[in-house]
Design a protein around this motif. Structure first.
Motif, PDB file in Angstrom:
ATOM      1  N   ARG A 135     -11.145 -43.095  79.785  1.00 22.22           N
ATOM      2  CA  ARG A 135      -9.763 -43.144  78.813  1.00 22.22           C
ATOM      3  C   ARG A 135      -8.624 -44.092  80.402  1.00 22.22           C
ATOM      4  O   ARG A 135      -7.703 -42.323  79.941  1.00 22.22           O
ATOM      5  N   LEU A 136      -8.773 -44.744  81.173  1.00 16.62           N
ATOM      6  CA  LEU A 136      -7.641 -45.057  81.853  1.00 16.62           C
ATOM      7  C   LEU A 136      -6.559 -46.497  81.330  1.00 16.62           C
ATOM      8  O   LEU A 136      -6.249 -46.624  82.155  1.00 16.62           O
ATOM      9  N   GLU A 152      -9.550 -39.900  88.219  1.00 15.49           N
ATOM     10  CA  GLU A 152      -9.726 -40.457  89.929  1.00 15.49           C
ATOM     11  C   GLU A 152     -11.717 -39.717  89.273  1.00 15.49           C
ATOM     12  O   GLU A 152     -12.277 -41.208  89.744  1.00 15.49           O
ATOM     13  N   VAL A 153     -12.474 -38.973  89.591  1.00 12.45           N
ATOM     14  CA  VAL A 153     -13.009 -38.597  88.908  1.00 12.45           C
ATOM     15  C   VAL A 153     -14.258 -39.711  88.195  1.00 12.45           C
ATOM     16  O   VAL A 153     -15.107 -40.004  87.834  1.00 12.45           O
ATOM     17  N   ARG A 154     -13.012 -39.642  87.149  1.00 11.19           N
ATOM     18  CA  ARG A 154     -13.512 -40.077  85.062  1.00 11.19           C
ATOM     19  C   ARG A 154     -13.707 -41.574  86.069  1.00 11.19           C
ATOM     20  O   ARG A 154     -14.788 -41.850  85.592  1.00 11.19           O
ATOM     21  N   GLY A 177     -13.448 -32.727  84.525  1.00 15.51           N
ATOM     22  CA  GLY A 177     -13.778 -33.505  83.864  1.00 15.51           C
ATOM     23  C   GLY A 177     -13.531 -32.908  82.398  1.00 15.51           C
ATOM     24  O   GLY A 177     -13.338 -31.340  82.788  1.00 15.51           O
ATOM     25  N   ASP A 178     -12.173 -33.229  81.477  1.00 10.09           N
ATOM     26  CA  ASP A 178     -11.933 -32.475  80.765  1.00 10.09           C
ATOM     27  C   ASP A 178     -13.127 -32.415  79.338  1.00 10.09           C
ATOM     28  O   ASP A 178     -14.813 -33.123  79.855  1.00 10.09           O
ATOM     29  N   GLN A 179     -12.972 -31.370  78.208  1.00 10.37           N
ATOM     30  CA  GLN A 179     -14.048 -31.774  76.899  1.00 10.37           C
ATOM     31  C   GLN A 179     -14.458 -33.272  76.975  1.00 10.37           C
ATOM     32  O   GLN A 179     -15.471 -33.321  76.783  1.00 10.37           O
ATOM     33  N   GLN A 183     -18.241 -34.693  76.839  1.00 11.88           N
ATOM     34  CA  GLN A 183     -18.346 -35.131  75.383  1.00 11.88           C
ATOM     35  C   GLN A 183     -19.225 -36.442  76.009  1.00 11.88           C
ATOM     36  O   GLN A 183     -20.548 -36.783  75.538  1.00 11.88           O
ATOM     37  N   LYS A 184     -18.487 -36.935  76.070  1.00 14.85           N
ATOM     38  CA  LYS A 184     -18.657 -38.810  76.651  1.00 14.85           C
ATOM     39  C   LYS A 184     -20.066 -38.511  78.168  1.00 14.85           C
ATOM     40  O   LYS A 184     -20.991 -39.581  77.727  1.00 14.85           O
TER      41      LYS A 184
END
Lengths: 242, 253
Positions: A135-136, A152-154, A177-179, A183-184
């Motif tokens: 999502r960047l 960055e981690v994503r 990471g966020d929610q 889920q992804k």
């Protein structure tokens, strides 16, 4: 088919008491003899992973889980024992990533991908998928130093996940990471299992570990305490903890 | 990693190095030309105008010496710290570590080629003649790369463990700059020092390069063979040491 096998693997680190990096310190310490401490991060580890398996390792901080992943990825060489890996590896190790902070997200994707053996042409094909997953999309021309830790981690995980390697090493990706990202990741794990990819997973989230793993290993102080059915191992681990 | 993948990674690292080297600077790549030109300007003023060295084509001898030496100095210094600089990658991902050293030297090589182009332009303006013997220079360029790569492997193998090396190497480069025929030509060195000067493989390389490009002469065969042998020994032993140290890089950086 065994895709990873560890035979009697031990890993020792030499931790200098005071870091000797200069000539003076070398000369000074040479007279005094040994000035480091030995740390056996892993002792006599034996296990194997079959193709398509999802194997997780649990254990407290500093127990040797990350060292184990680094041994699989060949970043570290074992002090003793024999490791066999039959397949390509996409590692995601220890959050921090090895990005070039002054370069853009785009440049880093190409550089990071090249370290996995991906050519520019191949990356061009998966580029959008990498950016979407992380999502960047808005940030591809931003410098990586301006991203948040989570972003960055994503990004790093997304590159590793799209490298189409036989084995994916995942060290604590869910922690920051966020929610939506979590889920992804779950969807991705499910897909990888279907595609017959092998995943080696390290996490403190026992619920997730139990949900996805075929096998779980508990590493305690560098020793592989138990390896087997997820519920059993997790129960043993949880009981001991309290 | 296949050969093709290694080349691809090297290309990516070279691109990264160039971007990082000039990021945030206004003149960017121009600095690669300005540095040797400024050095040339200063040394030319001192030696040609103040000390009145009046050797035919002295500016060409000086400029060629500077750019060849600069390549060696920059490539070895850059390679030495390359392992530390790429520490983030080394700790996370396995790939052949030699690629880091190769691409670090390659970055300096690109700079060398563009500086040689500047040399070529001066050459055209001065209306100097062309001669087939100039092609010998390609051989010396190869020798220079072998020697440089050998030293680069030595330094990058030892530096993660021995951080003094950076300062030691800066001093040695200073000494080397004056012990190598850069500001002077080999022919003016007194006979009793000549063996000492030629023990340095770079002296032979620079001298032969000048003979080929400026004087249009055949090489001095003695130093040609010596340099070749020294280069191969340096590269083989440097690479041997490097490959012995490779397993420890991830723990040392």
């Amino acid at each position: 088919m065994e895709i990873i096998s560890f035979q009697n693997i031990s890993k020792r680190f030499k931790l200098p008491h005071e870091k000797k990096n200069t000539l003076k310190e070398y000369l000074f310490f040479a007279a005094k003899g040994k000035s480091y401490e030995e740390l056996w991060a892993l002792r006599q580890i034996d296990f194997s992973v079959k193709k398509g398996e999802f194997i997780s390792f649990i254990g407290s901080n500093g127990s040797g889980k990350s060292t184990l992943l680094k041994l699989i990825s060949k970043v570290y060489l074992p002090t003793a024992g024999k490791i066999r890996v039959n397949g390509t590896i996409a590692p995601f190790l220890e959050l921090g990533v090895g990005f070039q902070y002054d370069l853009s997200v785009k440049d880093n994707i190409y550089l990071y991908g090249a370290t996995f053996g991906l050519s520019r042409d191949k990356i061009n094909v998966i580029f959008d998928a990498i950016v979407d997953f992380a999502r960047l999309g808005r940030y591809i021309d931003q410098k990586v130093k301006n991203l948040s830790t989570g972003m960055e981690v994503r990004l790093a995980f997304s590159i590793a996940a799209h490298a189409d390697a036989d084995i994916l090493l995942v060290d604590e990706v869910l922690a920051v990471g966020d929610q939506i990202f979590q889920q992804k990741c779950f969807d991705l794990f499910a897909r990888f299992k279907k595609e017959g990819k092998t995943i080696v997973f390290v996490s403190h989230d026992l619920g997730i570990v139990e949900k996805f793993s075929d096998k779980v290993g508990w590493i305690n102080n560098g020793c592989l305490e138990v390896l087997g059915q997820p519920e059993k191992v997790i129960r043993t681990y949880a009981n001991q903890k309290i | 990693m296949t050969f093709y993948q290694s080349v691809n990674l090297a290309a990516e690292l070279i691109r990264t190095d160039f971007k990082l080297r000039y990021h945030g600077s206004y003149l960017g790549y121009l600095w690669s030309f300005l540095k040797p030109l400024m050095m040339f300007g200063v040394l030319y003023a001192v030696f040609s105008k103040f000390l009145r060295i009046d050797y035919p084509d002295y500016p060409f001898h000086l400029f060629l010496g500077i750019i060849l030496w600069n390549f060696f100095a920059e490539a070895t210094t850059g390679a030495m710290s390359s392992i530390i600089e790429k520490g983030g990658l080394i700790k996370k991902i396995y790939f052949p570590r030699e690629i880091i050293v190769f691409s670090s030297v390659a970055v300096s090589f690109v700079v060398l080629i563009s500086n040689l182009a500047v040399f070529g332009i001066f050459y055209l303006f001065a209306n100097l003649a062309f001669d087939l013997k100039m092609l010998f220079f390609l051989l010396y360029l190869l020798q220079l790369c072998i020697v440089t790569l050998g030293v680069a492997f030595f330094l990058s193998a030892l530096y993660p463990k021995l951080r003094d090396l950076f300062h030691i190497w800066q001093v040695l480069l200073q000494v080397g700059f004056w012990a190598t025929p850069i500001t002077y030509i080999l022919q003016i060195v007194p006979q009793k020092y000549i063996t000492f000067i030629l023990a340095n493989p770079l002296a032979g390389i620079i001298n032969n390069s000048r003979l080929a490009l400026i004087n249009h002469q055949f090489p001095d065969v003695g130093s040609l063979l010596y340099t070749l042998a020294a280069g191969i020994i340096l590269l083989a032993s440097g690479y041997f040491l490097f490959s012995r140290r490779v397993p420890f890089f991830a723990e040392e950086v």
